[in-house]
Design a protein around this motif. Structure first.
Motif, PDB file in Angstrom:
ATOM      1  N   SER A  22     -28.600 -35.211  -0.566  1.00 12.85           N
ATOM      2  CA  SER A  22     -29.731 -35.138   0.044  1.00 12.85           C
ATOM      3  C   SER A  22     -30.136 -36.374   0.946  1.00 12.85           C
ATOM      4  N   GLU A  23     -29.772 -37.396   0.093  1.00 13.57           N
ATOM      5  CA  GLU A  23     -29.863 -38.862   0.609  1.00 13.57           C
ATOM      6  C   GLU A  23     -28.667 -39.659   1.194  1.00 13.57           C
ATOM      7  N   GLY A  24     -27.544 -38.979   1.303  1.00 12.64           N
ATOM      8  CA  GLY A  24     -26.378 -39.552   1.921  1.00 12.64           C
ATOM      9  C   GLY A  24     -26.005 -40.507   1.005  1.00 12.64           C
ATOM     10  N   ILE A  25     -25.798 -40.168  -0.128  1.00 10.60           N
ATOM     11  CA  ILE A  25     -25.101 -41.285  -1.183  1.00 10.60           C
ATOM     12  C   ILE A  25     -24.069 -40.490  -1.797  1.00 10.60           C
ATOM     13  N   THR A  26     -22.851 -41.159  -1.981  1.00  7.85           N
ATOM     14  CA  THR A  26     -21.670 -40.568  -2.478  1.00  7.85           C
ATOM     15  C   THR A  26     -21.553 -40.575  -3.908  1.00  7.85           C
ATOM     16  N   LEU A  27     -21.492 -39.465  -4.259  1.00  7.46           N
ATOM     17  CA  LEU A  27     -21.489 -39.337  -6.077  1.00  7.46           C
ATOM     18  C   LEU A  27     -20.420 -38.735  -6.623  1.00  7.46           C
ATOM     19  N   ILE A  28     -19.801 -39.604  -7.185  1.00  8.56           N
ATOM     20  CA  ILE A  28     -18.306 -39.140  -7.887  1.00  8.56           C
ATOM     21  C   ILE A  28     -18.924 -38.702  -9.247  1.00  8.56           C
ATOM     22  N   GLY A  29     -18.518 -37.468  -9.670  1.00  4.59           N
ATOM     23  CA  GLY A  29     -18.791 -37.057 -10.963  1.00  4.59           C
ATOM     24  C   GLY A  29     -17.728 -36.945 -11.914  1.00  4.59           C
ATOM     25  N   THR A  30     -17.986 -36.965 -13.294  1.00  2.93           N
ATOM     26  CA  THR A  30     -17.009 -36.538 -14.498  1.00  2.93           C
ATOM     27  C   THR A  30     -17.337 -35.369 -15.110  1.00  2.93           C
ATOM     28  N   ALA A  31     -16.710 -34.432 -15.592  1.00  2.00           N
ATOM     29  CA  ALA A  31     -17.080 -33.261 -16.274  1.00  2.00           C
ATOM     30  C   ALA A  31     -15.937 -32.878 -17.170  1.00  2.00           C
ATOM     31  N   GLY A  32     -15.965 -32.050 -18.320  1.00  2.00           N
ATOM     32  CA  GLY A  32     -14.946 -31.875 -19.353  1.00  2.00           C
ATOM     33  C   GLY A  32     -14.051 -30.610 -18.819  1.00  2.00           C
ATOM     34  N   SER A  33     -13.872 -30.060 -17.767  1.00  2.00           N
ATOM     35  CA  SER A  33     -13.008 -28.934 -17.396  1.00  2.00           C
ATOM     36  C   SER A  33     -13.275 -28.932 -15.989  1.00  2.00           C
ATOM     37  N   ASP A  34     -12.173 -28.065 -15.313  1.00  2.00           N
ATOM     38  CA  ASP A  34     -11.852 -27.942 -13.994  1.00  2.00           C
ATOM     39  C   ASP A  34     -13.101 -27.135 -13.498  1.00  2.00           C
ATOM     40  N   GLU A  35     -13.426 -26.167 -14.317  1.00  3.02           N
ATOM     41  CA  GLU A  35     -14.529 -25.241 -13.694  1.00  3.02           C
ATOM     42  C   GLU A  35     -16.097 -26.135 -13.603  1.00  3.02           C
ATOM     43  N   LYS A  36     -16.060 -26.930 -14.534  1.00  5.35           N
ATOM     44  CA  LYS A  36     -17.169 -27.569 -14.514  1.00  5.35           C
ATOM     45  C   LYS A  36     -17.109 -28.770 -13.475  1.00  5.35           C
ATOM     46  N   CYS A  37     -16.041 -29.068 -13.024  1.00 12.66           N
ATOM     47  CA  CYS A  37     -16.002 -30.040 -12.018  1.00 12.66           C
ATOM     48  C   CYS A  37     -16.242 -29.295 -10.576  1.00 12.66           C
ATOM     49  N   GLN A  38     -15.699 -28.003 -10.625  1.00 12.97           N
ATOM     50  CA  GLN A  38     -15.963 -27.337  -9.204  1.00 12.97           C
ATOM     51  C   GLN A  38     -17.467 -27.094  -9.207  1.00 12.97           C
ATOM     52  N   LEU A  44     -31.151 -48.003  -3.998  1.00 12.36           N
ATOM     53  CA  LEU A  44     -30.056 -47.276  -3.678  1.00 12.36           C
ATOM     54  C   LEU A  44     -30.264 -46.895  -2.180  1.00 12.36           C
ATOM     55  N   LYS A  45     -29.103 -46.764  -1.236  1.00  7.73           N
ATOM     56  CA  LYS A  45     -29.590 -46.509   0.037  1.00  7.73           C
ATOM     57  C   LYS A  45     -28.223 -45.559   0.570  1.00  7.73           C
ATOM     58  N   LYS A  46     -28.567 -44.951   1.857  1.00  6.65           N
ATOM     59  CA  LYS A  46     -27.610 -44.154   2.201  1.00  6.65           C
ATOM     60  C   LYS A  46     -26.062 -44.929   2.306  1.00  6.65           C
ATOM     61  N   GLY A  47     -25.021 -44.221   1.923  1.00  2.46           N
ATOM     62  CA  GLY A  47     -23.708 -44.962   2.009  1.00  2.46           C
ATOM     63  C   GLY A  47     -23.317 -45.591   0.498  1.00  2.46           C
ATOM     64  N   ASP A  48     -24.207 -45.645  -0.376  1.00  2.00           N
ATOM     65  CA  ASP A  48     -23.860 -46.303  -1.551  1.00  2.00           C
ATOM     66  C   ASP A  48     -22.957 -45.366  -2.530  1.00  2.00           C
ATOM     67  N   THR A  49     -22.440 -45.717  -3.336  1.00  4.36           N
ATOM     68  CA  THR A  49     -21.352 -45.053  -4.471  1.00  4.36           C
ATOM     69  C   THR A  49     -21.832 -45.074  -5.806  1.00  4.36           C
ATOM     70  N   VAL A  50     -22.041 -43.731  -6.463  1.00  2.00           N
ATOM     71  CA  VAL A  50     -22.506 -43.626  -7.795  1.00  2.00           C
ATOM     72  C   VAL A  50     -21.592 -42.968  -8.572  1.00  2.00           C
ATOM     73  N   LEU A  51     -21.484 -43.333  -9.657  1.00  2.00           N
ATOM     74  CA  LEU A  51     -20.420 -42.700 -10.784  1.00  2.00           C
ATOM     75  C   LEU A  51     -21.447 -42.059 -11.616  1.00  2.00           C
ATOM     76  N   PHE A  52     -21.452 -40.766 -11.696  1.00  2.00           N
ATOM     77  CA  PHE A  52     -22.362 -39.858 -12.682  1.00  2.00           C
ATOM     78  C   PHE A  52     -21.525 -39.183 -13.715  1.00  2.00           C
ATOM     79  N   HIS A  53     -21.671 -39.343 -15.020  1.00  2.00           N
ATOM     80  CA  HIS A  53     -21.000 -38.934 -16.017  1.00  2.00           C
ATOM     81  C   HIS A  53     -21.891 -37.469 -16.432  1.00  2.00           C
ATOM     82  N   ALA A  54     -21.198 -36.400 -16.892  1.00  2.00           N
ATOM     83  CA  ALA A  54     -21.828 -35.181 -17.182  1.00  2.00           C
ATOM     84  C   ALA A  54     -22.369 -34.525 -15.957  1.00  2.00           C
ATOM     85  N   ALA A  55     -21.438 -34.483 -14.949  1.00  2.00           N
ATOM     86  CA  ALA A  55     -22.199 -34.320 -13.643  1.00  2.00           C
ATOM     87  C   ALA A  55     -22.270 -32.563 -13.562  1.00  2.00           C
TER      88      ALA A  55
END
Length: 324
Positions: free
Chosen positions: A162-178, A137-148
């Motif tokens: 901290s490493e310049g990686i784009t992380l798209i998360g999923t979670a089960g509520s708006d509060e958890k997403c925030q 993995l390198k800076k600029g890569d994109t990761v999908l992370f479940h249960a973020a």
């Protein structure tokens, strides 16, 4: 004697029993450690329910932090009085005190509190191997992370930032997403009211992500594959919703010559030197302020069944600890 949580047969949280067990003295290559705080993880649930079969009766718990009371012959990286923490086999961390192999027990820096250490060893070293030992993995890569917004997820969000990686998360509520966004996720999708696969495609301009990190298992597996770009890597590292059912490996070719792996932390830390190096990397992230450990639930050891119920009901965020 030490208070220790055991199970005598697989089942629900009601099967957890707090008993007094003899501790004994450490043999060659072992230490006796007095716990201050123990960690709670989904692997504990898998072992309790029988998803991961074990011989019975069995003590539970895979991570803790405390003070070394005694060392056996041949142990050179620890001494009595040292602060220490671990994520390791065999299970048995839900205890006031235990004797265990020393190789995966790590000296704990003074700047990291016992509760932080107990909350982060298994989760933090999991993130370390996901980002540094599984696929490049390198800076600029994109990761999908479940249960973020979970314990592993919140560390992963910060690690990615901290490493310049784009992380798209999923979670089960708006509060958890925030919560995930507050900890460094670039975006977070509420999977209960959005088509998260379509959202991932939209967020990546239709390309998909480089890597999916999925500890949910059965419920997200197919969607995770559909979220990857061609030649992308699927890392299936848990089964919170149940194990992934058998599938036709030809699907990986049809969906873009995808790669898939099912790693475990305990393979990565089996080597003493590798384990200590991974722990130092994690400790460095925490001491530098790149990663902050969020503990949102605390239970006394005797209330371990309630802790398991909360975890299984997805009512927790961040990390959960058991106070000895």
């Amino acid at each position: 004697m030490a208070r220790t949580v055991i199970i005598e047969q697989p089942g629900g949280p009601e099967n957890l029993k707090l008993v007094d067990r003899p501790v004994g003295a450490p043999g060659p290559g072992e230490v006796r450690i007095e716990h201050r705080v123990c960690g709670l993880n989904f692997i504990d649930v898998y072992q309790r329910t029988g998803l991961y079969p074990m011989q019975m009766p069995q003590a539970l718990g895979m991570e803790a932090a405390g003070v070394i009371a005694e060392v056996g012959e041949g142990v050179t990286h620890l001494k009595p009085g040292d602060r220490a923490a671990y994520a390791a086999t065999p299970p048995g961390a839900y205890a006031e005190e235990r004797v265990m192999p020393a190789a995966q027990v790590c000296p704990l820096p003074e700047g990291i509190a016992f509760d932080e250490a107990a909350a982060m060893m298994l989760k933090g070293m999991t993130v370390q191997y996901l980002f540094h030992r599984t696929t490049p993995l390198k800076k600029g890569d994109t990761v999908l992370f479940h249960a973020a917004a979970g314990g592993v997820g919140l560390i992963a969000c910060q690690w990615a930032r901290s490493e310049g990686i784009t992380l798209i998360g999923t979670a089960g509520s708006d509060e958890k997403c925030q919560l995930a966004l507050d900890h460094g996720a670039s975006r977070c999708i509420n999977y209960r009211n959005q088509d998260w696969v379509a959202q991932v495609r939209d967020l990546t301009g239709g390309k998909g992500v480089d890597v999916v990190m999925d500890a949910v298992g059965a419920d997200t597996f197919n969607g995770s594959l559909d979220s990857l770009k061609p030649l992308g890597m699927m890392i299936s590292f848990g089964n919170a919703s149940g194990p992934v059912p058998p599938f036709n490996i030809g699907i990986l070719g049809q969906k873009g010559s995808l790669k898939i792996t099912r790693p475990t932390l305990f393979t990565h830390i089996a080597d003493h030197a590798a384990c200590q190096e991974m722990a130092r990397h994690l400790f460095g992230k925490v001491e530098a302020g790149d990663v902050r450990i969020r503990i949102d639930q605390r239970f006394p050891l005797e209330d371990v069944a309630d802790a398991h119920r909360a975890l299984e009901a997805r009512k927790t965020t961040g990390s959960t600890v058991l106070e000895v």
